[in-house]
Scaffold this motif. Structure first.
Motif, mmCIF file in Angstrom:
data_model
loop_
_atom_site.group_PDB
_atom_site.id
_atom_site.type_symbol
_atom_site.label_atom_id
_atom_site.label_comp_id
_atom_site.label_asym_id
_atom_site.label_seq_id
_atom_site.Cartn_x
_atom_site.Cartn_y
_atom_site.Cartn_z
ATOM 1 N N ALA A 136 46.728 16.920 40.599
ATOM 2 C CA ALA A 136 47.501 15.878 41.239
ATOM 3 C C ALA A 136 47.333 16.875 42.621
ATOM 4 N N ALA A 137 48.619 17.924 42.910
ATOM 5 C CA ALA A 137 48.871 18.640 43.840
ATOM 6 C C ALA A 137 47.716 18.660 44.666
ATOM 7 N N ASP A 138 46.435 19.080 44.300
ATOM 8 C CA ASP A 138 45.303 19.333 44.734
ATOM 9 C C ASP A 138 44.618 18.447 45.430
ATOM 10 N N ARG A 139 44.245 17.173 44.945
ATOM 11 C CA ARG A 139 43.534 16.154 45.268
ATOM 12 C C ARG A 139 44.690 15.016 46.415
ATOM 13 N N THR A 140 46.115 15.663 46.637
ATOM 14 C CA THR A 140 46.737 14.796 47.128
ATOM 15 C C THR A 140 46.286 15.480 48.828
ATOM 16 N N VAL A 141 46.612 14.057 49.851
ATOM 17 C CA VAL A 141 46.071 14.427 50.901
ATOM 18 C C VAL A 141 47.257 14.754 52.018
ATOM 19 N N ILE A 142 47.654 15.724 52.557
ATOM 20 C CA ILE A 142 49.135 16.171 53.265
ATOM 21 C C ILE A 142 48.486 16.446 54.245
ATOM 22 N N GLN A 143 48.756 15.339 55.203
ATOM 23 C CA GLN A 143 48.586 15.473 56.128
ATOM 24 C C GLN A 143 50.195 15.641 57.366
ATOM 25 N N TYR A 144 49.373 15.906 59.069
ATOM 26 C CA TYR A 144 51.258 16.464 59.586
ATOM 27 C C TYR A 144 50.977 15.578 61.014
ATOM 28 N N GLY A 145 51.823 15.265 61.505
ATOM 29 C CA GLY A 145 52.415 14.512 62.384
ATOM 30 C C GLY A 145 53.549 14.650 63.541
ATOM 31 N N GLY A 146 53.111 14.725 64.950
ATOM 32 C CA GLY A 146 54.064 15.517 65.558
ATOM 33 C C GLY A 146 53.228 15.863 67.177
ATOM 34 N N SER A 147 53.097 14.123 67.751
ATOM 35 C CA SER A 147 52.495 15.471 68.934
ATOM 36 C C SER A 147 51.278 16.021 68.682
ATOM 37 N N MET A 148 50.435 15.769 67.890
ATOM 38 C CA MET A 148 48.874 15.716 67.791
ATOM 39 C C MET A 148 47.811 15.379 68.606
ATOM 40 N N ASN A 149 47.272 16.301 69.466
ATOM 41 C CA ASN A 149 46.635 15.489 70.013
ATOM 42 C C ASN A 149 44.978 16.194 70.249
ATOM 43 N N ASP A 150 43.931 15.723 70.966
ATOM 44 C CA ASP A 150 42.763 15.982 71.097
ATOM 45 C C ASP A 150 42.931 17.521 71.901
ATOM 46 N N ALA A 151 44.091 18.052 72.329
ATOM 47 C CA ALA A 151 43.875 19.579 72.430
ATOM 48 C C ALA A 151 44.165 20.464 71.339
ATOM 49 N N ASN A 152 45.127 20.186 70.351
ATOM 50 C CA ASN A 152 46.012 20.780 69.410
ATOM 51 C C ASN A 152 45.114 20.666 68.373
ATOM 52 N N ALA A 153 44.653 19.589 67.521
ATOM 53 C CA ALA A 153 44.070 19.302 66.648
ATOM 54 C C ALA A 153 43.284 19.740 65.526
ATOM 55 N N ALA A 154 42.409 20.566 67.035
ATOM 56 C CA ALA A 154 41.183 20.887 65.506
ATOM 57 C C ALA A 154 42.115 22.071 64.765
ATOM 58 N N GLU A 155 42.981 23.281 66.086
ATOM 59 C CA GLU A 155 43.560 24.295 65.206
ATOM 60 C C GLU A 155 44.520 23.818 63.967
ATOM 61 N N LEU A 156 45.235 22.962 64.149
ATOM 62 C CA LEU A 156 46.184 22.178 63.247
ATOM 63 C C LEU A 156 45.296 21.601 61.623
ATOM 64 N N LEU A 157 44.348 21.131 61.947
ATOM 65 C CA LEU A 157 43.771 20.115 60.691
ATOM 66 C C LEU A 157 42.834 21.259 59.904
ATOM 67 N N ALA A 158 42.772 22.883 60.712
ATOM 68 C CA ALA A 158 41.749 23.651 60.751
ATOM 69 C C ALA A 158 42.607 24.689 58.954
ATOM 70 N N GLN A 159 44.290 23.820 59.049
ATOM 71 C CA GLN A 159 45.340 25.144 58.097
ATOM 72 C C GLN A 159 44.757 24.510 56.358
ATOM 73 N N PRO A 160 44.950 25.259 55.952
ATOM 74 C CA PRO A 160 44.544 24.713 54.581
ATOM 75 C C PRO A 160 45.114 23.825 53.864
ATOM 76 N N ASP A 161 46.664 23.724 53.865
ATOM 77 C CA ASP A 161 47.088 22.582 53.481
ATOM 78 C C ASP A 161 47.292 21.502 54.771
ATOM 79 N N VAL A 162 46.862 21.675 55.481
ATOM 80 C CA VAL A 162 46.389 19.642 56.241
ATOM 81 C C VAL A 162 45.553 19.433 56.317
ATOM 82 N N ASP A 163 45.785 18.331 55.932
ATOM 83 C CA ASP A 163 44.422 17.047 55.842
ATOM 84 C C ASP A 163 44.240 16.113 55.933
ATOM 85 N N GLY A 164 45.002 16.048 57.730
ATOM 86 C CA GLY A 164 44.260 15.109 58.154
ATOM 87 C C GLY A 164 45.961 14.998 59.620
#
Ligand code: PEP
Length: 254
Positions: free
Chosen positions: A204-232
């Motif tokens: 169940a944990a592996d199937r749950t989407v966990i997002q990051y939020g906090g000043s995500m933008n077009d410049a920093n999104a790729a690096e944040l979203l590439a993290q193994p536990d950041v799913d959006g």
């Protein structure tokens, strides 16, 4: 690593911005840009919901409300129930956003009540948790986000968890232009996943989407979203500009 079990979810929190006509126009701008595998969600003001649902019909964009009350109906002036959202056909609701906690007296317990009501009505929940700066400085981020999550999910079954997205939003990063580093974001998303594994099992944990939020933008999104536990991402300011929001969606689809 089980990231492939999860479809990324990129959600825009449009907060108290845009009239119905402006919301329809922003959705129309986004439609051709919001293509790909990632689920795209726009959380709009209550008054914009009917127009947003109509504008996004048949597209890749799902609509969310920004809050919901825990009672079905009654003497709660200014509030909106889960049954009302469901009747309108709203699929998602954001619950526990830090601005609700900070300015409108939301507590972990009322967040839990809202989560319960939303799940009972068949809504999908984007549940926001996150520490304030003084808590991070004290070194108690893990304890704070674990407590917020455990309380909010009290009584939520493993089946119901499939309708919950967690949004880790460090409060010091919301609307400030200060973003958590990718390592900081991943560290907390990973500890939240470990908490879910303890509460609901690893699958169940592996199937749950966990997002990051906090000043995500077009410049920093790729690096944040590439993290193994950041799913959006849950995105405020940058989601109000179609090109910036589209760039974040593209980063999630890359
Ligand atoms: C938010 O409102 O959830 C948020 C993350 O805002 P911003 O992206 O503007 O920091």
């Amino acid at each position: 690593m089980n990231k492939q079990l999860r479809t990324p979810v990129i959600a825009g929190n449009w907060k108290m911005n845009n009239t119905p006509a402006q919301t329809a126009a922003l959705i129309a701008q986004l439609i051709p840009l919001a293509q790909g595998e990632a689920t795209v969600v726009a959380a709009v003001p209550f008054i914009d919901l009917p127009t947003a649902l109509e504008a996004a019909k048949g597209t890749n964009i799902a609509i969310a409300a920004q809050n919901v009350h825990w009672a079905e109906s009654g003497a709660f002036t200014g509030e909106v129930s889960a049954q009302m959202l469901q009747a309108l056909g709203v699929p998602y609701v954001v619950i526990g956003h830090s601005e609700r906690r900070q300015y409108f007296g939301e507590t972990d317990v009322t967040v839990q009540q809202r989560v319960r009501a939303a799940l009972n009505a068949g809504l999908k929940v984007i549940l926001c948790i996150g520490e304030v700066l003084s808590e991070r400085k004290l070194g108690i981020t893990a304890e704070i986000v674990r407590a917020q999550t455990e309380i909010a999910l009290a009584g939520v079954s493993a089946d119901e968890l499939s309708n919950v997205i967690l949004a880790y939003e460090p409060v010091w990063a919301i609307g400030t232009g200060e973003t958590a580093t990718p390592a900081q974001a991943n560290e907390v998303c990973a500890l939240l996943r470990a908490l879910l594994a303890r509460l609901y099992g690893q699958d169940a944990a592996d199937r749950t989407v966990i997002q990051y939020g906090g000043s995500m933008n077009d410049a920093n999104a790729a690096e944040l979203l590439a993290q193994p536990d950041v799913d959006g991402g849950l995105i405020g300011g940058a989601s109000l500009v179609a090109e910036k929001f589209a760039a974040i969606i593209a980063a999630a689809n890359a």
